[in-house]
Every structure is written in structure tokens, then in C-alpha cells.
Write an enzyme that holds these catalytic residues in place. Structure first.
Site, PDB file in Angstrom:
ATOM      1  N   CYS A  58     -69.943  27.080  87.401  1.00  0.00           N
ATOM      2  CA  CYS A  58     -70.486  28.258  88.074  1.00  0.00           C
ATOM      3  C   CYS A  58     -71.996  28.091  88.264  1.00  0.00           C
ATOM      4  CB  CYS A  58     -70.204  29.509  87.256  1.00  0.00           C
ATOM      5  SG  CYS A  58     -70.953  30.975  87.980  1.00  0.00           S
ATOM      6  N   CYS A 116     -73.849  31.654  86.338  1.00  0.00           N
ATOM      7  CA  CYS A 116     -74.012  31.770  84.882  1.00  0.00           C
ATOM      8  C   CYS A 116     -74.203  30.405  84.225  1.00  0.00           C
ATOM      9  CB  CYS A 116     -72.828  32.510  84.260  1.00  0.00           C
ATOM     10  SG  CYS A 116     -71.278  31.577  84.258  1.00  0.00           S
ATOM     11  N   CYS A 160     -65.940  32.399  89.350  1.00  0.00           N
ATOM     12  CA  CYS A 160     -66.209  31.990  87.979  1.00  0.00           C
ATOM     13  C   CYS A 160     -65.076  32.467  87.084  1.00  0.00           C
ATOM     14  CB  CYS A 160     -67.542  32.563  87.508  1.00  0.00           C
ATOM     15  SG  CYS A 160     -68.002  31.967  85.871  1.00  0.00           S
ATOM     16  N   TYR A 170     -54.774  22.222  92.470  1.00  0.00           N
ATOM     17  CA  TYR A 170     -55.349  23.043  93.542  1.00  0.00           C
ATOM     18  C   TYR A 170     -56.246  22.240  94.484  1.00  0.00           C
ATOM     19  CZ  TYR A 170     -53.040  27.099  91.834  1.00  0.00           C
ATOM     20  OH  TYR A 170     -52.038  27.976  91.483  1.00  0.00           O
ATOM     21  N   HIS A 222     -52.559  37.279  97.711  1.00  0.00           N
ATOM     22  CA  HIS A 222     -52.697  36.317  96.621  1.00  0.00           C
ATOM     23  C   HIS A 222     -53.963  35.475  96.734  1.00  0.00           C
ATOM     24  CE1 HIS A 222     -48.052  36.654  95.967  1.00  0.00           C
ATOM     25  NE2 HIS A 222     -48.721  37.674  95.474  1.00  0.00           N
ATOM     26  N   CYS A 265     -68.788  37.041  84.020  1.00  0.00           N
ATOM     27  CA  CYS A 265     -69.529  36.643  85.221  1.00  0.00           C
ATOM     28  C   CYS A 265     -68.724  37.062  86.448  1.00  0.00           C
ATOM     29  CB  CYS A 265     -69.742  35.122  85.223  1.00  0.00           C
ATOM     30  SG  CYS A 265     -70.660  34.529  86.653  1.00  0.00           S
TER      31      CYS A 265
HETATM   32  C1  BJW Z   1     -38.561  29.157 105.814  1.00  0.00           C
HETATM   33  C2  BJW Z   1     -38.903  27.943 106.303  1.00  0.00           C
HETATM   34  C3  BJW Z   1     -39.101  27.844 107.614  1.00  0.00           C
HETATM   35  C4  BJW Z   1     -38.607  27.696 104.125  1.00  0.00           C
HETATM   36  N1  BJW Z   1     -38.982  28.949 108.379  1.00  0.00           N
HETATM   37  N2  BJW Z   1     -38.404  30.273 106.464  1.00  0.00           N
HETATM   38  C5  BJW Z   1     -40.903  42.482  87.582  1.00  0.00           C
HETATM   39  C6  BJW Z   1     -40.011  41.727  86.846  1.00  0.00           C
HETATM   40  C7  BJW Z   1     -40.376  40.493  86.310  1.00  0.00           C
HETATM   41  C8  BJW Z   1     -41.638  39.986  86.483  1.00  0.00           C
HETATM   42  C9  BJW Z   1     -42.507  40.736  87.201  1.00  0.00           C
HETATM   43  C10 BJW Z   1     -42.158  41.967  87.725  1.00  0.00           C
HETATM   44  N3  BJW Z   1     -43.211  42.481  88.379  1.00  0.00           N
HETATM   45  C11 BJW Z   1     -44.207  41.588  88.305  1.00  0.00           C
HETATM   46  C12 BJW Z   1     -43.803  40.525  87.575  1.00  0.00           C
HETATM   47  C13 BJW Z   1     -44.538  39.299  87.249  1.00  0.00           C
HETATM   48  C14 BJW Z   1     -44.736  38.394  88.430  1.00  0.00           C
HETATM   49  C15 BJW Z   1     -43.470  38.260  89.244  1.00  0.00           C
HETATM   50  O1  BJW Z   1     -43.291  38.869  90.288  1.00  0.00           O
HETATM   51  N4  BJW Z   1     -42.569  37.419  88.840  1.00  0.00           N
HETATM   52  C16 BJW Z   1     -41.338  37.223  89.587  1.00  0.00           C
HETATM   53  C17 BJW Z   1     -41.169  35.731  89.870  1.00  0.00           C
HETATM   54  C18 BJW Z   1     -40.195  37.891  88.910  1.00  0.00           C
HETATM   55  N5  BJW Z   1     -45.815  38.929  89.233  1.00  0.00           N
HETATM   56  C19 BJW Z   1     -47.068  38.754  88.908  1.00  0.00           C
HETATM   57  O2  BJW Z   1     -47.388  38.154  87.893  1.00  0.00           O
HETATM   58  C20 BJW Z   1     -48.110  39.337  89.841  1.00  0.00           C
HETATM   59  N6  BJW Z   1     -49.053  40.079  89.101  1.00  0.00           N
HETATM   60  C21 BJW Z   1     -48.728  41.187  88.404  1.00  0.00           C
HETATM   61  O3  BJW Z   1     -47.597  41.621  88.432  1.00  0.00           O
HETATM   62  O4  BJW Z   1     -49.748  41.749  87.730  1.00  0.00           O
HETATM   63  C22 BJW Z   1     -49.458  42.875  86.918  1.00  0.00           C
HETATM   64  C23 BJW Z   1     -50.705  43.292  86.198  1.00  0.00           C
HETATM   65  C24 BJW Z   1     -50.978  44.625  86.073  1.00  0.00           C
HETATM   66  C25 BJW Z   1     -52.126  45.023  85.397  1.00  0.00           C
HETATM   67  C26 BJW Z   1     -52.966  44.070  84.865  1.00  0.00           C
HETATM   68  C27 BJW Z   1     -52.699  42.735  84.999  1.00  0.00           C
HETATM   69  C28 BJW Z   1     -51.563  42.354  85.679  1.00  0.00           C
HETATM   70  C29 BJW Z   1     -48.911  38.218  90.519  1.00  0.00           C
HETATM   71  C30 BJW Z   1     -48.059  37.284  91.286  1.00  0.00           C
HETATM   72  C31 BJW Z   1     -48.923  36.167  91.872  1.00  0.00           C
HETATM   73  C32 BJW Z   1     -48.055  35.059  92.481  1.00  0.00           C
HETATM   74  N7  BJW Z   1     -48.822  33.917  92.695  1.00  0.00           N
HETATM   75  C33 BJW Z   1     -48.259  32.774  93.395  1.00  0.00           C
HETATM   76  C34 BJW Z   1     -49.205  31.584  93.192  1.00  0.00           C
HETATM   77  C35 BJW Z   1     -50.474  31.749  94.017  1.00  0.00           C
HETATM   78  C36 BJW Z   1     -51.400  30.590  93.850  1.00  0.00           C
HETATM   79  C37 BJW Z   1     -50.836  29.323  94.406  1.00  0.00           C
HETATM   80  O5  BJW Z   1     -50.610  29.224  95.618  1.00  0.00           O
HETATM   81  O6  BJW Z   1     -50.622  28.410  93.614  1.00  0.00           O
HETATM   82  O7  BJW Z   1     -48.108  33.083  94.771  1.00  0.00           O
HETATM   83  S1  BJW Z   1     -46.618  32.360  92.889  1.00  0.00           S
HETATM   84  C38 BJW Z   1     -46.049  31.894  94.492  1.00  0.00           C
HETATM   85  O8  BJW Z   1     -45.006  32.795  94.891  1.00  0.00           O
HETATM   86  C39 BJW Z   1     -47.230  32.153  95.437  1.00  0.00           C
HETATM   87  C40 BJW Z   1     -46.539  32.809  96.600  1.00  0.00           C
HETATM   88  O9  BJW Z   1     -47.452  33.573  97.356  1.00  0.00           O
HETATM   89  C41 BJW Z   1     -45.477  33.629  95.944  1.00  0.00           C
HETATM   90  C42 BJW Z   1     -44.347  33.995  96.868  1.00  0.00           C
HETATM   91  O10 BJW Z   1     -43.629  32.893  97.270  1.00  0.00           O
HETATM   92  P1  BJW Z   1     -43.094  32.776  98.766  1.00  0.00           P
HETATM   93  O11 BJW Z   1     -44.226  32.749  99.703  1.00  0.00           O
HETATM   94  O12 BJW Z   1     -42.058  33.793  98.985  1.00  0.00           O
HETATM   95  O13 BJW Z   1     -42.485  31.311  98.763  1.00  0.00           O
HETATM   96  P2  BJW Z   1     -41.033  30.833  98.251  1.00  0.00           P
HETATM   97  O14 BJW Z   1     -41.117  29.372  98.082  1.00  0.00           O
HETATM   98  O15 BJW Z   1     -40.550  31.628  97.143  1.00  0.00           O
HETATM   99  O16 BJW Z   1     -40.083  31.157  99.484  1.00  0.00           O
HETATM  100  C43 BJW Z   1     -40.207  30.468 100.718  1.00  0.00           C
HETATM  101  C44 BJW Z   1     -39.207  31.085 101.682  1.00  0.00           C
HETATM  102  O17 BJW Z   1     -39.373  30.500 102.950  1.00  0.00           O
HETATM  103  C45 BJW Z   1     -37.736  30.841 101.288  1.00  0.00           C
HETATM  104  O18 BJW Z   1     -37.041  32.058 101.463  1.00  0.00           O
HETATM  105  C46 BJW Z   1     -37.251  29.808 102.304  1.00  0.00           C
HETATM  106  O19 BJW Z   1     -35.877  29.955 102.637  1.00  0.00           O
HETATM  107  C47 BJW Z   1     -38.105  30.115 103.486  1.00  0.00           C
HETATM  108  N8  BJW Z   1     -38.394  29.012 104.391  1.00  0.00           N
HETATM  109  N9  BJW Z   1     -38.897  27.027 105.222  1.00  0.00           N
HETATM  110  C48 BJW Z   1     -38.633  30.135 107.789  1.00  0.00           C
HETATM  111  N10 BJW Z   1     -39.429  26.675 108.231  1.00  0.00           N
END
Ligand code: BJW
Length: 295
Positions: A194, A197, A133, A71, A125, A138
Site C-alpha cells: 500500500c 500506509c 489496502c 488474480y 463483486h 487503512c
Molecule cells: C454460459 C456460457 C455461454 C457458460 N453462454 N451461458 C446462503 C446459504 C449459504 C451460503 C450463503 C448464503 N448467503 C450467502 C452465502 C455465502 C456466499 C454464497 O452465496 N455461497 C453460495 C455458493 C451458497 N456468499 C457470500 O459469501 C457473499 N457475501 C456475503 O454473503 O456476505 C455476507 C456478510 C454480511 C455481513 C458482513 C459480512 C458478510 C459474497 C459472494 C462473493 C462471490 N465472489 C466470487 C469471486 C469473486 C472474485 C473472483 O472473481 O475471483 O464471485 S465467487 C464467483 O461466483 C464469482 C462470481 O461472480 C460468482 C457467481 O458465479 P457465476 O458468474 O454465476 O459463474 P458460474 O461459473 O457459477 O456460472 C456460469 C454460468 O454460465 C453457468 O450457468 C453456465 O451454464 C453458463 N455458461 N458458458 C451462456 N457461452
């Protein structure tokens, strides 16, 4: 020059000009042409890094040094990057349309830096520049922390004797993004603590897999979505729309009558449920397409 078909451009612009309630869902592809890697697909971070070893609370508990290295590097890259024409075009549209909301999955800070109105920007996100923390008991959080490196131990080494320091830095950065390079072990002592805390380690204020999205953000969006009014349009920009709950907003907007416009490099990346008659798919670089279709 982006090759947007004239017919699509005209029908989209006609719909946009009469649209009053509009959503935009943003993903990493929006920032790709600013030089920041996406997650999935070619050149994506999850190709060379195991998401489960870096972007989960369990990973942080197991090896906070490794997670911070990742990060800290992402923070450094995002600070060096600049918003591109798509960030600016979207920010301008958001200012122009009163009932507008952007749901951003991006943590890179580029939309805020492009002066996107803050009350219309929901960070699903979190942000690389929020820290909080990690101690369960905390509640310390800090916004807009741009310290780079976050702690001295995480500095990205530069070779002062090298006349082309920036090249050296560039090479070293490439090394860090390559999983084959072994990184120095970092222990608790050297990681950010932190200040409240004085016990817990600070962690990035992003939403990891298995974590809940920020409740206030979800509530604001729910309130906006469930208003007894139609939604005219959702633009789905540079996201693979595979991560939930974020991807679910496309269907929720549809239920409220929204047409869908996808802006993506990859024509296979359509949200679950696919495209319908009257939707648009603008294929190519968002940085080129967005200013053109929002003109
Ligand atoms: C271009 C381009 C150009 C390239 N021009 N286009 C159902 C089934 C199974 C699992 C789950 C489910 N529901 C939830 C889950 C679990 C999970 C999930 O969704 N998993 C899936 C993978 C299946 N979800 C979670 O865990 C979420 N939380 C949750 O569900 O909590 C439930 C809960 C309830 C009660 C108590 C406790 C919990 C949280 C998800 C958080 C995701 N975090 C991340 C990391 C963030 C930190 C970091 O940056 O490191 O977020 S993962 C990563 O993916 C990041 C992004 O925001 C996110 C989305 O990705 P994004 O932005 O779409 O990027 P890419 O790379 O996937 O796509 C890029 C696109 O751009 C492509 O299409 C390219 O073609 C295109 N592109 N160049 C235009 N120039």
C-alpha cells in the site's frame, strides 16, 4: 442460427419493446466466449482450484502470494480478452432504455470496455482492476489499475529465445491454470504494498466469500428496486445464480412484477424458484443469443 425458437423470440421482443423498467443480472457465462473461464461447471475455475483457498479473506491472510498469483493471472487474461457481441448488444440496450440497470457479478472489465453506460452498471463483486489496502485500518483504494504484472515478481515467464513466444506464453498460462504445477513461493517482500500506509499489502478489489458487497452499490440497487414502480423484465445472463445476495435479485424483481428471461448454455441452471409461465429460457451461447434477441 443460434436456434432460438421463433415463437419465443417474438413473444420476448414484444415484451421487451413495451418494457420500461429493466434489469439484467450478469455472470461469467457472458464472458465465456471471450475466452475467460467460468467458476462452476465444466472448465470452471473452481473445478481445478479450491475457492476457499483463493477467494476468501482467510486465504489471503494465509498465503497472499498464492492468491496474488491467481488474480494476477486472471487480470492478465482479462486484459487480453475482448468484449464479445453480447457485451455490445447489452450496452446498446442500456443506452436505449432510460430506466435500465445492469447488475454484474463479473470482475473482468468487459462490460465497461464495451461502453456500457457506467451509471447503469453496478459491479456487485468489484473489479479485478481495482486494488485496495488489505489493512483493516487503512482505506486506500485505487480504480482502473491495469498494471500487468501487478508487480515484477508476478510476471508470467516467457521464453525470449523461443521464436514462438506467444505459444510459450500460452503454454505457461495453461500451466499456471493447472493445480499440479508447483509455483515459486512468493513472500511479503515481493508483493504489492500500500502506497498510503506503507504497511498493508494491496489486495484485489473483488468481493470474496464471506465479504459484504460494496455498500454504495447495494444502496443504489435498493433505491432503484424499491421505487414505487413495477419492474417489467429481468434478464439473467450466463450465471448459475447460486451465489447470494446476487442471485436473490431475481426473486426481488419477480415480486415487483418482472418476467424472467434466462440466457444460459445449460438448461438446468435456472434460478431458485424455477421458471414460471410467461418466462423465457434461451438455451445456448450468450454471445450468439443476446445480439439476436435484442435486435
Ligand atoms: C454460459 C456460457 C455461454 C457458460 N453462454 N451461458 C446462503 C446459504 C449459504 C451460503 C450463503 C448464503 N448467503 C450467502 C452465502 C455465502 C456466499 C454464497 O452465496 N455461497 C453460495 C455458493 C451458497 N456468499 C457470500 O459469501 C457473499 N457475501 C456475503 O454473503 O456476505 C455476507 C456478510 C454480511 C455481513 C458482513 C459480512 C458478510 C459474497 C459472494 C462473493 C462471490 N465472489 C466470487 C469471486 C469473486 C472474485 C473472483 O472473481 O475471483 O464471485 S465467487 C464467483 O461466483 C464469482 C462470481 O461472480 C460468482 C457467481 O458465479 P457465476 O458468474 O454465476 O459463474 P458460474 O461459473 O457459477 O456460472 C456460469 C454460468 O454460465 C453457468 O450457468 C453456465 O451454464 C453458463 N455458461 N458458458 C451462456 N457461452
Amino acid at each position: 442460427p443460434s436456434g432460438v425458437p421463433q415463437e419465443d423470440l417474438e413473444s420476448f421482443q414484444a415484451h421487451l419493446s413495451k418494457s420500461t423498467r429493466i434489469l439484467a443480472l450478469l455472470g461469467a457465462g457472458l464472458s465465456a466466449s471471450s475466452g475467460l473461464p467460468t467458476f462452476r461447471g465444466a472448465g470452471g475455475l473452481w473445478r481445478t482450484h479450491d475457492a476457499m483457498q483463493l477467494a476468501t479473506p482467510e486465504a489471503f491472510a494465509r498465503d497472499p502470494g498464492l492468491v496474488w498469483q491467481f488474480y494476477n493471472y486472471r487480470r492478465h487474461m482479462a486484459l487480453k480478452a475482448k468484449p464479445n457481441p453480447a457485451h455490445y448488444a447489452l450496452a446498446e440496450l442500456a443506452r436505449k432504455k432510460e430506466d435500465f440497470m445492469t447488475l454484474s457479478q463479473n470482475v473482468d472489465g468487459l462490460s465497461p470496455r464495451a461502453k456500457h453506460p457506467e451509471d447503469k452498471l453496478k459491479l456487485l463483486h468489484g473489479s479485478l482492476f481495482d486494488v485496495k489496502c488489505s489493512d483493516f485500518f487503512c482505506n486506500y483504494t485505487e480504480s482502473n489499475n491495469y498494471t500487468d504484472p501487478i508487480v515484477p515478481a508476478l510476471a508470467i515467464p516467457t521464453d525470449e529465445s523461443d521464436p514462438t513466444t506467444s505459444d510459450a506464453l500460452q503454454r505457461r498460462e495453461l500451466d499456471i491454470s493447472n493445480e499440479n504445477v508447483s509455483l515459486p513461493e512468493l513472500d511479503y517482500r515481493h508483493l504489492p504494498k500500500c502506497p498510503k500506509c506503507k504497511r498493508g499489502l494491496l489486495r484485489p478489489g473483488v468481493v470474496w466469500f464471506g465479504e459484504m458487497l460494496p455498500t454504495n452499490v447495494i444502496e443504489d440497487i435498493d433505491n432503484w428496486m424499491t421505487k414505487n414502480k413495477k419492474i417489467d423484465l429481468i434478464m439473467v445472463i450466463g450465471t448459475s445464480a447460486k451465489v447470494y445476495p446476487a442471485a436473490g435479485y431475481v426473486d426481488r424483481a419477480r415480486v415487483k412484477g418482472a418476467k424472467v428471461a434466462i440466457i444460459n448454455m445449460d438448461s438446468n441452471d435456472v434460478p431458485a424458484g424455477g421458471l414460471r409461465k410467461g418466462d423465457w429460457f434461451f438455451e445456448g451461447d450468450a454471445a450468439q443469443i443476446m445480439p439476436e434477441i435484442l435486435k
